[in-house]
Design an enzyme around this catalytic site. Structure first.
Site, PDB file in Angstrom:
ATOM      1  N   HIS A 182      32.094  36.535  33.497  1.00 20.16           N
ATOM      2  CA  HIS A 182      32.311  37.902  33.983  1.00 20.16           C
ATOM      3  C   HIS A 182      31.629  38.009  35.333  1.00 20.16           C
ATOM      4  CE1 HIS A 182      33.197  42.231  33.538  1.00 20.16           C
ATOM      5  NE2 HIS A 182      32.135  42.357  34.319  1.00 20.16           N
ATOM      6  N   CYS A 183      32.406  38.278  36.366  1.00 21.67           N
ATOM      7  CA  CYS A 183      31.885  38.272  37.732  1.00 21.67           C
ATOM      8  C   CYS A 183      31.547  39.696  38.186  1.00 21.67           C
ATOM      9  CB  CYS A 183      32.915  37.661  38.684  1.00 21.67           C
ATOM     10  SG  CYS A 183      32.354  37.609  40.395  1.00 21.67           S
ATOM     11  N   PRO A 184      30.281  39.991  38.470  1.00 18.12           N
ATOM     12  CA  PRO A 184      29.924  41.338  38.934  1.00 18.12           C
ATOM     13  C   PRO A 184      30.440  41.628  40.338  1.00 18.12           C
ATOM     14  CG  PRO A 184      28.014  39.881  39.035  1.00 18.12           C
ATOM     15  CD  PRO A 184      29.099  39.115  38.352  1.00 18.12           C
TER      16      PRO A 184
ATOM     17  N   ASN B 248      33.833  42.743  39.677  1.00 21.29           N
ATOM     18  CA  ASN B 248      33.824  43.717  38.569  1.00 21.29           C
ATOM     19  C   ASN B 248      34.962  43.431  37.594  1.00 21.29           C
ATOM     20  OD1 ASN B 248      32.826  45.930  37.115  1.00 21.29           O
ATOM     21  ND2 ASN B 248      34.249  47.349  38.106  1.00 21.29           N
TER      22      ASN B 248
END
Length: 223
Positions: free
Chosen positions: A62-64, A67
């Site tokens: 999950h890439c911040p 998002n």
């Protein structure tokens, strides 16, 4: 596309999953697995994301920064995002280097007139660009390795642990999805040749053929 595209949510369990197979695997097909958290079908290489609250097919992480989860549908866009971001930072780092070094010397020795506001903008932009370029090269290099070995970030750590266990047993651990660099590359970027460079333009390149429910394995290509 990396931000807005659905990363690849599996179908509901079990109706849609069973219909999607069309009976190709026959009666000997393994029983489908169900995620005990989101209750969706959990095909091979799928993982449950605690942020998105759902399973993602071939989940990488999950890439911040975008998002969004990085999964089977948007992984190639994520890789291209890093590539073009690195090229943009390199472009400014090279072309802005003269202004940057001019901003460092005393005003009387400058060959280019710069205001104080200009110096702030030039130095900050150049430093941010080169820092992002270095960081993206490290992250992009890691993902290039993952693409060429047909692994996700989650599988990389799993395979590392598997290799250590196999080494203690005197065995050899191999990633079952590693089909060779050419096939591995096409698993992510579609059936496009590397030196054709169509994979750089996803709207022109052919899409990957994998549906996220089944994946080719090494055993499928053995004579």
């Amino acid at each position: 596309m990396a931000v807005c595209l659905n990363p690849g949510v599996p179908p509901e369990f079990p109706g849609e999953a069973l219909e999607s197979k069309d009976g190709e695997l026959g009666d000997y097909a393994p029983a489908p697995k169900q995620c005990h958290k989101c209750l969706k079908l959990k095909p091979p290489r799928a993982h449950h994301c605690s942020v998105c609250k759902t399973c993602v097919m071939k989940m990488d992480h999950h890439c911040p920064w975008i998002n969004n989860c990085v999964g089977i549908n948007n992984y190639r866009y994520f890789c291209l995002f890093m590539f073009f971001l690195a090229m943009g930072c390199l472009y400014y780092t090279v072309l802005g280097s003269r202004l940057f070094f001019q901003a460092l010397v005393p005003a009387r020795k400058r060959t280019i007139k710069l205001k104080f506001e200009d110096i702030q903008c030039v130095t900050l932009s150049w430093l941010v660009s080169i820092c992002i370029f270095c960081a993206i090269c490290l992250l992009g290099g890691f993902h290039l390795y993952l693409v060429l070995t047909n692994q996700t970030t989650i599988e990389f750590h799993t395979n590392m642990a598997g290799r250590q266990i196999a080494r203690k047993r005197g065995e050899i651990h191999r990633n079952p999805y590693d089909l060779g660099m050419s096939r591995n590359f096409q698993q992510v970027f579609g059936p496009n040749t590397f030196f054709g460079f169509r994979w750089l333009l996803p709207y022109v390149a052919r899409r990957p053929t994998c549906n996220g429910l089944e994946y080719p394995m090494v055993s499928d290509f053995r004579a």
